[in-house]
Design a protein around this motif. Sequence first.
Motif, short mmCIF file in Angstrom:
data_model
loop_
_atom_site.label_atom_id
_atom_site.label_comp_id
_atom_site.label_asym_id
_atom_site.label_seq_id
_atom_site.Cartn_x
_atom_site.Cartn_y
_atom_site.Cartn_z
N LEU A 10 5.81 -1.95 6.02
CA LEU A 10 4.63 -1.10 5.95
C LEU A 10 3.30 -1.83 5.85
O LEU A 10 3.45 -3.15 5.13
CB LEU A 10 4.56 -0.05 4.76
CG LEU A 10 5.64 0.96 4.90
CD1 LEU A 10 6.04 1.71 3.51
CD2 LEU A 10 5.36 2.03 6.11
N THR A 28 0.83 -1.04 0.13
CA THR A 28 0.11 -0.10 0.04
C THR A 28 0.82 1.32 -0.07
O THR A 28 0.29 2.38 -0.15
CB THR A 28 -1.01 0.05 1.29
OG1 THR A 28 -0.03 0.00 2.34
CG2 THR A 28 -1.80 -1.39 1.20
N GLU A 29 2.14 1.19 0.08
CA GLU A 29 2.94 2.25 0.33
C GLU A 29 4.58 1.93 -0.63
O GLU A 29 4.66 0.81 -0.87
CB GLU A 29 3.41 2.47 1.51
CG GLU A 29 2.11 2.97 2.37
CD GLU A 29 1.98 4.27 2.12
OE1 GLU A 29 2.39 5.15 1.36
OE2 GLU A 29 0.71 4.72 2.46
N THR A 87 8.03 -0.78 0.27
CA THR A 87 7.78 -1.68 1.42
C THR A 87 8.70 -2.89 1.35
O THR A 87 8.66 -3.60 0.18
CB THR A 87 6.37 -1.98 1.05
OG1 THR A 87 5.28 -0.91 1.16
CG2 THR A 87 5.77 -3.21 2.23
N ARG A 125 3.72 0.79 -4.08
CA ARG A 125 2.74 0.90 -3.88
C ARG A 125 1.70 0.40 -5.11
O ARG A 125 2.06 0.68 -6.01
CB ARG A 125 2.25 2.44 -3.95
CG ARG A 125 0.79 2.98 -3.40
CD ARG A 125 0.86 4.44 -3.04
NE ARG A 125 -0.49 4.96 -2.64
CZ ARG A 125 -1.56 5.16 -3.59
NH1 ARG A 125 -1.29 5.40 -4.85
NH2 ARG A 125 -2.46 5.59 -2.91
#
Length: 798
Positions: free
Chosen positions: A308, A271-272, A275, A289
């Motif tokens: 993350l 999601t980021e 990561t 992401r």
Amino acid sequence: MCAALYRSLFWGVLNLCFIGNLFPQTAVEYWFAAPDVSDVSGESPVLLVIGSAGESSDVIIDFPSNPAFVPLTYDLAPSEMEIIDLTPYLNSLENKPPDFILKKGLHITATKTITAYYRVAAPNHSADYNLRGNQALGKEFFIPGQTQFTNVQGNSFFDIVATQNQTTVQITPSSHIQNHVPGVPFSVVLNRGETFSCRESGSNLAGNLVGSYIQADQPIAVTVSDDALSAGVGSGNDLCGDQIIPVKSLGTEYIVLKGEAAVERIYITATEDQTGVNIQGKNPLNLNRGQTGVVELTLNATAITSSLPVYVWHQSGVAGEPGGAIIPPITCTGTRVVKFVRPASDNFFFYLLTQTGNEAHFRLNGTSNILPSAFSPVPGTNGQWMAGRIEALGSLVTSTNQIDNTSGVFHMGMINFDENKQASYAYFSNYNPLALGEKRVLCKGDSLVLDAGEENSYFLWNTGATTRQITVKQPGKYWVDAQFEGCPLSDTIQVEEISPEVNLGSDTTICPGESLSFTLNFPGATYRWNDTMTAAFRTITAAGIYWVTVNQQGCQASDTLTVQVQPLPVLNLGPDLTLCSGQTATLNAATAFATYLWQDGSTAAQMFISEAGNYSVERRLAGCRQRDTVTVKFSALTVPEGVDTTLCEGDSLRLDVSVEGADYLWEDGSVEPIRIVTEPGRYFVLISDDCETAQTDFFIGVRDCECFVFVPNVFTPNGDGINDDFRPRVICPLERYALVIVDRWGKKVFESQSPQDYWTGSSGNRQAAEGVYYWAIQFLRSGERATQVTRGYVVLMR
């Protein structure tokens, strides 16, 4: 989840697996966007399974954006399960077509917490969608799932449902979907209960929608599906799907337990950016992401950590039959109890995950027959977690079963399969033990219960309350701190007040022919009138009792209006008039207690008519206005002109003297406006209306068209050298010829035995008077025996 819990339904006997956790994932409200499943592989029946916990609960099922749908209601006793066949509502449920705003959001509310899941129960093509209540609601989502298997007769897609009015949803697809290209955001605005579907354009791996990004300004729920997915082993394929969780509920620590599939894989979606993902303490993945990494699952238990928050999707199943589920993070999650119903025909594998020390405290239906020896440490967790794989136990019954742990929380995966190896994979846990939701609606004058979760402890609300639940009566922001198994939790919710105050006005009386119009304006609301109309706009023209119920984001308000129609005497000036010349008439609008206004400004009850024109009156009585109009004409009888003509022998002539509203009388007594004549002679008709009578004359001659006789109908014997004589011509050889001319009294004025003789307009020794003279020519054609006669008239003019 995925696949076939049961391939047949026997309604006489409960033969359905209720894979529903009655303690985690409980809620009093659920939102769901149902998938549009390919009918090639099977799309029905579809079922909704709801179950109560320790208290009875009243349940309402509806489609908030579809006011035509009559809500379904159920009363659940404590620990009762209800299986609801929604197949009759399939067209209202299935979220199709894609790329359209639809009114198909399924909404479930209950007075006490319940569990719910939606099941596509088609033979060989089924799936269970666990509904997660508040845990499913959020404003930010990535689409998780597999990226390496193909769809045989379907494709991948996701469906969105809005929970609030005017929700702006921005979607960035990772692959081509209908009418949109990868990587380019687009937005839709949805009202409460409206849905939107994004479906990949094909069924190849390049079109998979994993990694698509969804962002909303108000809470939404998202469903993901892979239709007719093949694991690539054997010929099996199945429907896979789940209701996913928002980014805010994700974590960084996961443990995945291996199932029974020939190919087992873990799919991790970041999601980021940047990561890092560790698998068993190693770092094989670095994701940005929206990117998804894959890990082959070879160990019985695999520990995953990330720098993350990430989504973790486990693709499992039995042999070549696929099954899939979203895996919850292990931090501050878990449950103490799972309840389910086992049918006699299915076999089970349980996959239990708990912290070390709890493995000896499992019970199945109250019996400690889940032995600690079934568990082993999870690699990479420093001995903190234990995992166990347990085949179906002899103590399982074909009714409600319960697995609990008396010392701590646990996570449980379940794979069940039938004799055909059709498989289903479901995972049970609390994905977010403290999920108040992002936003709730408080109806004005009502109250709202905020629940911090029955498995949590040590509650502290911003109001100062220390109870699990609080009742709020005012809008505002509320937050609570709690603990789950010693883990500190916190959550915040915004409560907004809705007050749809409906006012149709006071009971009223309308005049005949008048109407009342209403336009209700409550953003995103639905409307139901007394006659089942659902529009916001309404026009009333008849007496009656009218009511409307407005539903705005779950808040209802109603009002009723009684309408009467003022009884009035009829205003009728009569039909349009046609008067004779010099005739008059009176128009009468009189009635008691009335006032009048005619077209010329006069105010009497009557109008005297002596001229043609349009006459109108407005009569006012008891607050009402009545109007009527009359057109007055004066008769001017205009009749068709007569015709002087000659017919060929054997021909006919149509004489038409039609005049609107007239009567007719011919010389032979006939009374029709049309007459067919075949003989020579004088024909006349009297044409009458209510005012006058006029006559039309027709002079018809007959000639032998093979022997043409030309006779002038006028001549002028005035000596000017032009048309001074009356000279008939017979254009054919003749043996005999005779011409006789008489005046209108029958007196002979001229006769001749030769076509070369002609009449110069004299009668005896005097000039004949001007006027009409009648002639007859008798002739015998050469070579014939029959004499022919033709007659006519000629006008003499000086």
